[in-house]
Design a protein around this motif. Structure first.
Motif, PDB file in Angstrom:
ATOM      1  N   SER A 148       0.639  -1.441   0.124  1.00  0.00           N
ATOM      2  CA  SER A 148       0.427   0.567   0.413  1.00  0.00           C
ATOM      3  C   SER A 148       0.627   1.375  -0.262  1.00  0.00           C
ATOM      4  N   GLN A 149       1.980   1.161   0.429  1.00  0.00           N
ATOM      5  CA  GLN A 149       2.745   2.123   0.606  1.00  0.00           C
ATOM      6  C   GLN A 149       3.631   3.216  -1.232  1.00  0.00           C
ATOM      7  N   LEU A 150       2.706   3.351  -1.994  1.00  0.00           N
ATOM      8  CA  LEU A 150       2.931   4.306  -3.669  1.00  0.00           C
ATOM      9  C   LEU A 150       3.486   5.037  -2.841  1.00  0.00           C
ATOM     10  N   PRO A 151       4.844   5.591  -4.018  1.00  0.00           N
ATOM     11  CA  PRO A 151       5.565   7.027  -4.450  1.00  0.00           C
ATOM     12  C   PRO A 151       3.976   8.201  -4.727  1.00  0.00           C
ATOM     13  N   THR A 152       4.897   9.128  -4.134  1.00  0.00           N
ATOM     14  CA  THR A 152       4.452  10.425  -4.497  1.00  0.00           C
ATOM     15  C   THR A 152       4.770  11.556  -4.812  1.00  0.00           C
ATOM     16  N   LEU A 153       4.408  12.660  -4.868  1.00  0.00           N
ATOM     17  CA  LEU A 153       5.558  14.396  -5.499  1.00  0.00           C
ATOM     18  C   LEU A 153       6.649  13.649  -4.095  1.00  0.00           C
ATOM     19  N   ASP A 154       5.796  13.812  -3.146  1.00  0.00           N
ATOM     20  CA  ASP A 154       6.551  14.612  -1.661  1.00  0.00           C
ATOM     21  C   ASP A 154       7.125  13.352  -1.362  1.00  0.00           C
ATOM     22  N   GLN A 155       6.741  11.813  -1.332  1.00  0.00           N
ATOM     23  CA  GLN A 155       7.859  10.786  -1.026  1.00  0.00           C
ATOM     24  C   GLN A 155       7.941  10.129  -2.417  1.00  0.00           C
ATOM     25  N   PRO A 156       8.870  10.702  -3.013  1.00  0.00           N
ATOM     26  CA  PRO A 156       9.085   9.625  -4.430  1.00  0.00           C
ATOM     27  C   PRO A 156       9.393   8.109  -4.051  1.00  0.00           C
ATOM     28  N   PHE A 157      10.055   7.952  -3.386  1.00  0.00           N
ATOM     29  CA  PHE A 157      10.711   6.705  -2.601  1.00  0.00           C
ATOM     30  C   PHE A 157       9.622   5.194  -2.108  1.00  0.00           C
ATOM     31  N   ARG A 158       8.897   6.182  -1.643  1.00  0.00           N
ATOM     32  CA  ARG A 158       7.508   5.766  -0.087  1.00  0.00           C
ATOM     33  C   ARG A 158       7.315   4.302  -1.289  1.00  0.00           C
ATOM     34  N   THR A 164      10.717  15.706 -22.862  1.00  0.00           N
ATOM     35  CA  THR A 164       9.594  16.122 -23.437  1.00  0.00           C
ATOM     36  C   THR A 164       8.725  15.252 -22.429  1.00  0.00           C
ATOM     37  N   LYS A 165       8.582  13.920 -22.828  1.00  0.00           N
ATOM     38  CA  LYS A 165       8.157  13.222 -22.180  1.00  0.00           C
ATOM     39  C   LYS A 165       7.181  12.523 -20.731  1.00  0.00           C
ATOM     40  N   VAL A 166       9.371  13.291 -20.243  1.00  0.00           N
ATOM     41  CA  VAL A 166       9.321  12.977 -18.755  1.00  0.00           C
ATOM     42  C   VAL A 166      10.547  13.667 -18.255  1.00  0.00           C
ATOM     43  N   ARG A 167      10.244  13.474 -16.709  1.00  0.00           N
ATOM     44  CA  ARG A 167      10.504  14.136 -15.675  1.00  0.00           C
ATOM     45  C   ARG A 167      10.616  14.133 -14.403  1.00  0.00           C
ATOM     46  N   LEU A 168      12.061  14.297 -13.838  1.00  0.00           N
ATOM     47  CA  LEU A 168      12.433  13.836 -13.059  1.00  0.00           C
ATOM     48  C   LEU A 168      11.781  14.298 -11.618  1.00  0.00           C
ATOM     49  N   VAL A 169      11.032  13.362 -10.347  1.00  0.00           N
ATOM     50  CA  VAL A 169      10.348  14.316  -8.714  1.00  0.00           C
ATOM     51  C   VAL A 169      12.001  14.654  -8.459  1.00  0.00           C
ATOM     52  N   GLY A 170      11.816  16.178  -8.096  1.00  0.00           N
ATOM     53  CA  GLY A 170      12.864  15.894  -7.462  1.00  0.00           C
ATOM     54  C   GLY A 170      14.359  16.279  -7.780  1.00  0.00           C
ATOM     55  N   PRO A 172      12.757   8.471  -9.221  1.00  0.00           N
ATOM     56  CA  PRO A 172      11.324   8.426  -9.634  1.00  0.00           C
ATOM     57  C   PRO A 172      11.579   9.649 -10.558  1.00  0.00           C
ATOM     58  N   VAL A 173       9.954   9.265 -11.333  1.00  0.00           N
ATOM     59  CA  VAL A 173       9.720   9.625 -13.004  1.00  0.00           C
ATOM     60  C   VAL A 173       8.522   9.802 -12.547  1.00  0.00           C
ATOM     61  N   VAL A 174       7.908  11.421 -13.227  1.00  0.00           N
ATOM     62  CA  VAL A 174       6.673  11.714 -13.863  1.00  0.00           C
ATOM     63  C   VAL A 174       5.922  11.799 -15.027  1.00  0.00           C
ATOM     64  N   ARG A 175       5.051  11.763 -15.931  1.00  0.00           N
ATOM     65  CA  ARG A 175       4.769  12.296 -17.418  1.00  0.00           C
ATOM     66  C   ARG A 175       5.224  14.076 -16.405  1.00  0.00           C
ATOM     67  N   ALA A 176       5.749  14.708 -18.041  1.00  0.00           N
ATOM     68  CA  ALA A 176       5.859  15.423 -18.695  1.00  0.00           C
ATOM     69  C   ALA A 176       5.079  16.933 -18.094  1.00  0.00           C
ATOM     70  N   ALA A 177       3.944  15.828 -19.167  1.00  0.00           N
ATOM     71  CA  ALA A 177       3.109  16.924 -18.191  1.00  0.00           C
ATOM     72  C   ALA A 177       2.295  17.299 -17.099  1.00  0.00           C
ATOM     73  N   LYS A 178       2.305  19.355 -17.464  1.00  0.00           N
ATOM     74  CA  LYS A 178       2.363  20.116 -16.182  1.00  0.00           C
ATOM     75  C   LYS A 178       1.568  19.174 -15.223  1.00  0.00           C
ATOM     76  N   GLY A 179       1.261  19.111 -14.420  1.00  0.00           N
ATOM     77  CA  GLY A 179       0.354  18.133 -13.251  1.00  0.00           C
ATOM     78  C   GLY A 179       0.123  17.346 -12.806  1.00  0.00           C
ATOM     79  N   SER A 180       1.112  16.509 -13.800  1.00  0.00           N
ATOM     80  CA  SER A 180       1.163  14.950 -13.302  1.00  0.00           C
ATOM     81  C   SER A 180       1.596  14.718 -12.027  1.00  0.00           C
ATOM     82  N   ASP A 181       1.096  13.729 -11.955  1.00  0.00           N
ATOM     83  CA  ASP A 181       1.235  13.227 -10.364  1.00  0.00           C
ATOM     84  C   ASP A 181       0.963  11.864  -9.963  1.00  0.00           C
TER      85      ASP A 181
END
Length: 368
Positions: free
Chosen positions: A121-131, A228-234, A264-273
């Protein structure tokens, strides 16, 4: 990670850099290409040694949402908790999951077992990407790559060995942690540490960033994302690994590195979480050669061998970039035909790759 900006180097300038790096140096008794053939023969005689340069193209595991494929492992973990809770507490340094407990000491030898599995249940988040990941207790960046004490070895003094070890780690940092390289730029700092007189290296570098392919894939040595497709979290990449060394052929100092990088990564699109993790483990063998016996440049190493394994970085795609998958809301992905692996298990060496059709088969990771 090193801070870097956008590359402004044109293809023409890059090709000139590669040509100049391969310019002839004063003659010496042995060319690296001939030496590489001797090393390849030695490796064939010793199957437990890593494969020679260009002798192995490792498959990359897809398993983008592998954290959902952990049912049996979680059930087994719960049984262990019920039978011996004290042992599990010791695994986590007294905490309640992979995220808790004191940071791990830098790795100095190969562990005898994989790290424990935390709650699904401990999924990663923007604040805790290694959770929910063992990497939560790993060191940041280059600090997670352990260096041994230096001693005089081969043709090098103690001070020279210490410098070779530091530069070997610099190569790993420049290849896999440099901010600009992670954003898709060319790894100039890393390339500057590689002996430019290796014919295979010159050919590889000349083609890899212009026309990436299965044979000339930048990801064989460098970690890169398409920004253009992916950005690192932090700005933190977690690492765990170690460097060792010994005397090699002709008195060279042979440096071996085994390091796992967690991005840890998210999509490059603004607001991706939707945070996912791409995990790359690399085993690299570098030879710091005696310039009296091998054609080389001061401050550079000859690449002897490499192996790598990637989770959620793409499989069978040769774009020159790691291509993580993200949750589409359609549930767990179907298992692939390849083997099941634990990307955090560092208790064994990376398994040799398979040539032919098997190279394109994706495996399934037990966690991300």
């Amino acid at each position: 990670m090193d801070k870097g900006g956008e590359s402004s180097i044109s293809d023409e300038e890059w090709e000139r850099f590669v040509r100049e790096a391969g310019a002839d140096a004063p003659s010496a008794p042995e060319e690296p290409s001939a030496r590489a053939r001797m090393v390849a023969g030695r490796l064939r005689e010793q199957p437990d040694r890593p494969h020679a340069w260009r002798g192995h193209e490792p498959p990359r595991r897809r398993a983008g949402r592998a954290r959902y494929v952990v049912g049996l492992l979680v059930a087994a973990g719960l049984l262990v908790v019920a039978l011996d809770p004290g042992r599990v507490t010791g695994w986590f340094g007294g905490g309640g999951g992979d995220d808790s407990g004191a940071p791990l000491a830098v790795e100095s030898e190969r562990p005898d077992q994989p790290p424990p599995t935390g709650p699904a249940s401990q999924l990663p988040t923007l604040d805790q990407p290694f959770r929910g990941s063992p990497a939560a207790r790993w060191s940041d960046g280059g600090a997670g790559i352990g260096l041994p004490a230096a001693r005089a070895t081969g043709w090098m003094s103690k001070a020279q060995v210490a410098q070779a070890l530091a530069r070997s780690r610099d190569f790993l940092v420049a290849s896999n942690l440099d901010t600009g390289v992670l954003r898709g730029e060319r790894p100039q700092k890393a390339i500057a540490l590689m002996n430019p007189h290796q014919p295979d290296i010159r050919k590889y570098l000349a083609a890899a960033f212009r026309t990436p392919s299965r044979e000339n894939d930048p990801l064989l040595l460098f970690s890169r994302f398409d920004r253009t497709k992916v950005r690192l979290v932090g700005d933190v990449v977690k690492t765990r690994g170690r460097i060792t060394y010994r005397e090699g052929e002709r008195g060279a100092v042979e440096v071996s590195a085994d390091v796992t990088f967690v991005y840890p990564v998210v999509r490059a699109a603004k607001g991706s979480d939707d945070v996912e993790r791409t995990i790359v483990r690399r085993e690299t063998v570098m030879s710091w050669d005696d310039p009296a016996k091998v054609v080389t440049e001061s401050g550079t190493f000859s690449l002897l061998s490499y192996k790598s394994d990637t989770t959620n970085g793409g499989c069978g795609t040769y774009t020159g970039y790691l291509t993580p998958e993200f949750d589409t809301g359609q549930g767990s992905p179907s298992p692939d035909d390849g083997p099941t692996i634990d990307p955090y298990d560092r208790s064994t060496s990376i398994a040799p790759g398979r040539h032919g059709e098997g190279d394109t088969a994706c495996g399934t990771a037990t966690r991300s």
